[in-house]
Design an enzyme around this catalytic site. Structure first.
Site, PDB file in Angstrom:
ATOM      1  N   GLY A   1      21.960 148.570  39.840  1.00 50.56           N
ATOM      2  CA  GLY A   1      23.010 147.546  39.762  1.00 50.56           C
ATOM      3  C   GLY A   1      22.493 146.149  39.494  1.00 50.56           C
ATOM      4  O   GLY A   1      23.232 145.176  39.629  1.00 50.56           O
TER       5      GLY A   1
ATOM      6  N   SER B   1      20.315 150.793  36.353  1.00 52.70           N
ATOM      7  CA  SER B   1      20.635 149.934  35.198  1.00 52.70           C
ATOM      8  C   SER B   1      20.377 150.605  33.853  1.00 52.70           C
ATOM      9  O   SER B   1      19.965 149.959  32.885  1.00 52.70           O
ATOM     10  CB  SER B   1      19.882 148.599  35.298  1.00 52.70           C
ATOM     11  OG  SER B   1      20.310 147.893  36.443  1.00 52.70           O
TER      12      SER B   1
ATOM     13  N   HIS C   1      21.377 158.702  48.297  1.00 54.37           N
ATOM     14  CA  HIS C   1      21.448 157.514  47.437  1.00 54.37           C
ATOM     15  C   HIS C   1      20.975 156.298  48.247  1.00 54.37           C
ATOM     16  O   HIS C   1      21.240 156.198  49.440  1.00 54.37           O
ATOM     17  CB  HIS C   1      22.886 157.308  46.946  1.00 54.37           C
ATOM     18  CG  HIS C   1      22.985 156.295  45.856  1.00 54.37           C
ATOM     19  ND1 HIS C   1      22.969 154.933  46.107  1.00 54.37           N
ATOM     20  CD2 HIS C   1      23.076 156.417  44.508  1.00 54.37           C
ATOM     21  CE1 HIS C   1      23.060 154.283  44.963  1.00 54.37           C
ATOM     22  NE2 HIS C   1      23.125 155.157  43.972  1.00 54.37           N
TER      23      HIS C   1
ATOM     24  N   GLU D   1      15.383 156.728  41.511  1.00 54.75           N
ATOM     25  CA  GLU D   1      16.172 155.504  41.350  1.00 54.75           C
ATOM     26  C   GLU D   1      15.489 154.365  42.096  1.00 54.75           C
ATOM     27  O   GLU D   1      15.723 154.185  43.299  1.00 54.75           O
ATOM     28  CB  GLU D   1      17.576 155.699  41.938  1.00 54.75           C
ATOM     29  CG  GLU D   1      18.378 156.808  41.301  1.00 54.75           C
ATOM     30  CD  GLU D   1      19.863 156.541  41.444  1.00 54.75           C
ATOM     31  OE1 GLU D   1      20.533 156.456  40.407  1.00 54.75           O
ATOM     32  OE2 GLU D   1      20.348 156.383  42.576  1.00 54.75           O
TER      33      GLU D   1
ATOM     34  N   LYS E   1      30.591 155.463  42.272  1.00 57.22           N
ATOM     35  CA  LYS E   1      30.557 154.721  43.537  1.00 57.22           C
ATOM     36  C   LYS E   1      32.005 154.487  44.018  1.00 57.22           C
ATOM     37  O   LYS E   1      32.867 155.314  43.749  1.00 57.22           O
ATOM     38  CB  LYS E   1      29.786 153.410  43.394  1.00 57.22           C
ATOM     39  CG  LYS E   1      28.464 153.606  42.676  1.00 57.22           C
ATOM     40  CD  LYS E   1      27.569 152.416  42.782  1.00 57.22           C
ATOM     41  CE  LYS E   1      26.390 152.579  41.853  1.00 57.22           C
ATOM     42  NZ  LYS E   1      25.272 151.728  42.177  1.00 57.22           N
TER      43      LYS E   1
ATOM     44  N   ASN F   1      27.875 158.199  38.322  1.00 59.79           N
ATOM     45  CA  ASN F   1      28.160 157.926  39.738  1.00 59.79           C
ATOM     46  C   ASN F   1      29.103 156.727  39.786  1.00 59.79           C
ATOM     47  O   ASN F   1      28.677 155.591  39.610  1.00 59.79           O
ATOM     48  CB  ASN F   1      26.846 157.614  40.474  1.00 59.79           C
ATOM     49  CG  ASN F   1      27.094 157.136  41.897  1.00 59.79           C
ATOM     50  OD1 ASN F   1      28.180 157.317  42.449  1.00 59.79           O
ATOM     51  ND2 ASN F   1      26.074 156.522  42.501  1.00 59.79           N
TER      52      ASN F   1
ATOM     53  N   GLU G   1      22.068 153.401  48.484  1.00 61.18           N
ATOM     54  CA  GLU G   1      23.143 152.666  49.180  1.00 61.18           C
ATOM     55  C   GLU G   1      23.504 153.366  50.479  1.00 61.18           C
ATOM     56  O   GLU G   1      23.838 152.715  51.470  1.00 61.18           O
ATOM     57  CB  GLU G   1      24.361 152.522  48.243  1.00 61.18           C
ATOM     58  CG  GLU G   1      24.066 151.532  47.120  1.00 61.18           C
ATOM     59  CD  GLU G   1      24.855 151.770  45.834  1.00 61.18           C
ATOM     60  OE1 GLU G   1      25.845 152.520  45.857  1.00 61.18           O
ATOM     61  OE2 GLU G   1      24.460 151.205  44.797  1.00 61.18           O
TER      62      GLU G   1
END
Ligand code: PEP
Length: 251
Positions: free
Chosen positions: A173, A213, A95, A167, A12, A10, A97
């Site tokens: 991240g 991560s 996701h 996730e 992003k 991904n 985010e």
């Protein structure tokens, strides 16, 4: 039954066209017969160009999002129908985010999954708890509700057309991955919920990826967990060497 593993990158909102083309050319020349499926999720604007450039037969391409609606006056949105029309294989949906910065709720996530399935895009449905929820020990309840309000609204037949990605938000991240034990516990829990809601077969067949991560150092121990079927890789997918090492860890 042993499920084939999947490693998905991904990107992003990273890489311009030149950087993306360089990444692709290098991966195309170095990636031969991986032991897992490999998926790539670039930004919308790069997708069609990269798919045109790619001459290999390993990578599957996906988008990072799609609209919850079929078409219409939604400036800036991209529909599942449009993605399918350029030959995209898959789409990430829900996701964290998107949930955090764009207000995506479980019912919106469900609509997006339905759009993806309607247009024969494989949804990668993301779920996972924020840190405060984990600190309270309520991660299972949280993820269960995410499932109940989204994929559990789908008919049984649709289950064979989705991928789940667990996730934990605190791991995305941050450099702080879930331990293999934490990942395995949640993956097994998700699989047990699928079995109870649908069937043992549906649960056995469902790929459940870990994301957060994941890197060349921790990938092997995470992917060795019986219910971890590979990974959704953010930051480490931008570096060819790291991404290829993670793919190697999926043997
Ligand atoms: C992600 O955003 O899906 C992700 C897993 O990111 P990272 O690997 O950078 O934590």
């Amino acid at each position: 039954m042993s499920r084939r593993k999947i490693v998905a990158g991904n990107w992003k909102m990273n890489l311009d066209l030149t950087e993306a083309a360089e990444w692709l050319a290098e991966v195309e020349s170095r990636l031969r017969n991986p032991a897992c499926d490999v998926m790539l999720f670039p930004s919308f604007i790069l997708l069609a160009d990269l798919m045109d450039m790619y001459e290999g037969d390993v990578l599957l391409f996906g988008a990072q999002n799609c609209s919850h609606l079929e078409s219409g006056a939604l400036t800036g949105e991209v529909s599942a129908m449009q993605l399918a029309s350029v030959g995209v294989d898959s789409v990430i949906i829900g996701h964290s985010e998107r949930r955090e910065y764009f207000g995506e709720t479980n019912p919106i996530v469900l609509q997006k999954i339905q759009q993806a399935i309607k247009h024969e895009l494989m949804p990668v449905f993301c779920c996972g708890e924020p840190l405060a929820v984990r600190n309270e020990g309520k991660q299972k309840e949280f993820v269960k509700l995410q499932l109940e309000e989204s994929i559990f609204q789908l008919p049984a037949v649709a289950l064979s057309e989705i991928i789940v990605a667990y996730e934990p938000v605190w791991a995305i991240g941050t450099g702080l991955n879930a331990t293999p034990e934490q990942a395995q516990e949640m993956h097994a829990f998700i699989r047990s919920l699928i079995a109870a809601k649908y069937s043992d077969d549906a649960a056995t067949q469902l790929p459940i990826l870990y994301g957060g991560s994941c890197n060349p150092t921790n990938a092997k121990s995470l992917f060795a967990c019986p219910d971890v079927d590979g990974g959704l890789i953010g930051g480490a997918s931008l570096k060819v060497n790291d991404f290829l090492s993670i793919i190697d860890a999926a043997r």
